[in-house]
Design a protein around this motif. Structure first.
Motif, mmCIF file in Angstrom:
data_model
loop_
_atom_site.group_PDB
_atom_site.id
_atom_site.type_symbol
_atom_site.label_atom_id
_atom_site.label_comp_id
_atom_site.label_asym_id
_atom_site.label_seq_id
_atom_site.Cartn_x
_atom_site.Cartn_y
_atom_site.Cartn_z
ATOM 1 N N HIS A 1 34.344 44.163 38.276
ATOM 2 C CA HIS A 1 34.388 42.698 38.314
ATOM 3 C C HIS A 1 35.672 42.164 38.955
ATOM 4 O O HIS A 1 35.887 40.959 38.970
ATOM 5 N N PHE A 2 36.532 43.057 39.452
ATOM 6 C CA PHE A 2 37.843 42.647 39.953
ATOM 7 C C PHE A 2 38.036 43.033 41.412
ATOM 8 O O PHE A 2 37.605 44.099 41.843
ATOM 9 N N SER A 3 38.715 42.140 42.139
ATOM 10 C CA SER A 3 39.006 42.424 43.545
ATOM 11 C C SER A 3 40.179 43.388 43.684
ATOM 12 O O SER A 3 40.287 44.093 44.680
ATOM 13 N N GLN A 4 41.068 43.414 42.697
ATOM 14 C CA GLN A 4 42.226 44.312 42.692
ATOM 15 C C GLN A 4 42.295 45.019 41.335
ATOM 16 O O GLN A 4 42.180 44.372 40.293
ATOM 17 N N VAL A 5 42.493 46.341 41.366
ATOM 18 C CA VAL A 5 42.673 47.118 40.142
ATOM 19 C C VAL A 5 43.958 47.918 40.290
ATOM 20 O O VAL A 5 44.144 48.632 41.276
#
Length: 171
Positions: free
Chosen positions: A65-69
């Protein structure tokens, strides 16, 4: 580059909360600290989750669900242990000045803290393997100038809370 949302999966006592706050401020993101329930958000957000607070499978699924991890750990396990022991014996308070005084802590809390750090490390390594993402280290991004891919992070090292112990000298 527009940053919509960031997930930080971190070991304990490795700068994850400060990183979350800094990135939240830099990118105008709402901050969510260690959520008990992992659910997607509809607004710009930065979430900091502890590596062993949820299962590896749950964190891997959540990361979608995240653009950056960002995966974050610490190389200096002794300093990490000392910080964790202090936090656990200080009712979880993390924003106070402190210094390490080994004789002030029980062997059981030291052992328990060491086991927690080890579990977080193992789970973080597994998440890294599954997501095929590198683990960033506190020492590298805070002190050696290593950059987080695609993100601007410039830590203010004057805000350090640990007070260095002074060596005792005989005069």
């Amino acid at each position: 580059m527009v940053i919509k949302n960031i997930l930080i999966i971190a070991n304990i006592r490795c700068g994850g909360t400060y990183l979350m706050k800094s990135l939240g401020k830099t990118y105008n993101l709402k901050e969510v600290w260690e959520p008990k329930i992992l659910h997607p958000y509809n607004k710009p957000i930065v979430v900091k989750a502890n590596a062993a607070m949820h299962s590896v499978k749950a964190l891997v699924e959540y990361s979608k669900h995240f653009s950056q991890v960002i995966l974050l750990d610490r190389k200096d396990k002794e300093a990490q242990l000392e910080s964790a022991v202090h936090m656990f014996t200080n009712n979880g308070v993390i924003n106070v000045k402190w210094k390490w005084e080994k004789d002030s802590y029980s062997n059981s809390i030291i052992k328990e803290s060491k086991e927690r750090i080890k579990l977080h490390t193992i789970w973080l390594e597994e998440i890294s393997r599954v997501l095929n993402k590198p683990i960033y280290y506190y020492e590298d991004i805070y002190y050696s100038g290593k950059k987080l891919t695609g993100l601007h992070f410039n830590p203010d090292l004057s805000k350090k809370l640990r007070i260095k112990n002074q060596k005792k000298t005989v005069i």
